[in-house]
Design an enzyme around this catalytic site. Structure first.
Site, PDB file in Angstrom:
ATOM      1  N   TYR A   1       0.833  -1.205   0.000  1.00  0.00           N
ATOM      2  CA  TYR A   1       0.000   0.000   0.000  1.00  0.00           C
ATOM      3  C   TYR A   1       0.866   1.253   0.000  1.00  0.00           C
ATOM      4  CZ  TYR A   1      -3.328   3.488   1.770  1.00  0.00           C
ATOM      5  OH  TYR A   1      -4.111   4.602   1.933  1.00  0.00           O
TER       6      TYR A   1
ATOM      7  N   ALA B   1       3.992   1.630  -0.951  1.00  0.00           N
ATOM      8  CA  ALA B   1       4.706   1.770  -2.218  1.00  0.00           C
ATOM      9  C   ALA B   1       3.797   2.318  -3.303  1.00  0.00           C
ATOM     10  CB  ALA B   1       5.281   0.420  -2.643  1.00  0.00           C
TER      11      ALA B   1
ATOM     12  N   ILE C   1      -8.261   8.073   8.747  1.00  0.00           N
ATOM     13  CA  ILE C   1      -9.641   8.475   8.496  1.00  0.00           C
ATOM     14  C   ILE C   1     -10.557   7.292   8.793  1.00  0.00           C
ATOM     15  CG2 ILE C   1     -11.232   9.476   6.813  1.00  0.00           C
ATOM     16  CD1 ILE C   1      -8.775  11.217   7.406  1.00  0.00           C
TER      17      ILE C   1
END
Length: 314
Positions: free
Chosen positions: A210, A212, A243
């Protein structure tokens, strides 16, 4: 006011702005495309609602989510002045992206922005309905914290395809479309906004595949801003921090289940997590003319998390 009370009041105020904010006209007459739309509490869904509230003339929603048609119909009812088109398709498909851009031009004669928001943290995610229970949440978190040695190469490649190739295609096809002029759009140009992450600008903020992929997204935004020099096309990346969405639901489930819900987000200076509406508000600014001199930036919306270096308090 105690920190916990202040935190709750701030989050409630954000929710109030999301639900009861006044109608505006910041996107009046504009046409846009948004990917990664579907989950009710997602960044994409919050962004589309906000764009419609700001009187976007037409918006094309692209995702594989089964919730997409219902969302589109709800938006048509709530905002009859906005043309809403829902398209189920793969955001990393060359044909799908080229077709939705061509369709927007064919049906409206213009394109003003492309918000490439779609992305995943990992493959084989736990079904959303299971993330609210402890067993499902534990399984999801265990998947997220796997080391390099336990992640197959084809999984890494697929995450890069969904998160990074989709952004490449968005920029590739949106850029020439943004340059098309018409009687309603005499000046060429527009805005491409891509969703990256603080994990793309700082280490230790997400799984390796994720992270990268999101670093690649930031690089593409900055590189394409220069490649499109002189065309009045702005390309910017939004880098959200923590979030509360379906993507992070497992973390919140475990924290609240152990009585530590108030500690979520304590690492940043605001001492809280963020809500999707806050990312949507940043996206609105970047797709609107208000950000006409903002270009090639990785805009962190993370409560200040990426503003400093970690340290241990004595």
């Amino acid at each position: 006011m105690a920190p916990t009370t202040t935190r709750a009041a701030v989050l409630q105020a954000v929710e109030a702005r999301r639900d009861d904010g006044p109608r505006g006209s910041r996107l009046a007459g504009k046409v846009g495309i948004v990917t990664g739309v579907g989950p009710i509490n997602g960044i994409g869904t919050n962004a589309v609602r906000l764009f419609a509230r700001e009187q976007v003339a037409a918006v094309y929603l692209l995702d594989l989510s089964k919730d997409l048609p219902a969302l589109a119909e709800q938006l048509r009812v709530e905002y009859p002045g906005t043309k809403v088109t829902a398209i189920n398709g793969d955001v990393a498909s060359d044909a799908v992206i080229s077709d939705v851009v061509a369709r927007a031009l064919r049906e409206t004669g213009r394109l003003d922005f492309f918000f490439a928001n779609a992305g995943v943290t990992q493959l084989g995610r736990t079904p959303p309905e299971q993330l609210g229970n402890k067993a499902g949440a534990v399984k999801e978190v265990q998947q997220a914290v796997r080391t390099i040695a336990s992640i197959p190469g084809d999984e890494f490649s697929e995450i890069m395809r969904i998160n990074a190739l989709s952004v490449f295609l968005a920029i590739k096809y949106a850029a020439p479309a943004l340059s098309v002029t018409s009687s309603s759009k005499p000046v060429p140009g527009g805005s491409i906004v891509v969703t990256a992450s603080v994990a793309g600008i700082r280490s230790n903020a997400g799984p390796i595949a994720y992270s990268a992929s999101k670093a690649a997204v930031v690089s593409m935004a900055q590189t394409s801003a220069y490649e499109l020099a002189g065309k009045n096309i702005r390309v910017n990346a939004i880098c959200p921090g923590l979030i509360e969405t379906n993507m992070t639901k497992a973390l919140f489930t475990l924290a609240r289940g152990s009585g530590k819900g108030d500690s979520v987000g304590q690492l940043n200076p605001l001492h809280r997590y963020g809500l999707p509406y806050e990312i949507a508000s940043a996206a609105l600014f970047l797709v609107s003319d208000e950000s006409s001199y903002v270009n090639g930036q990785a805009v962190a919306v993370d409560g200040g998390l990426s503003a400093g270096h970690p340290f241990a308090r004595l």
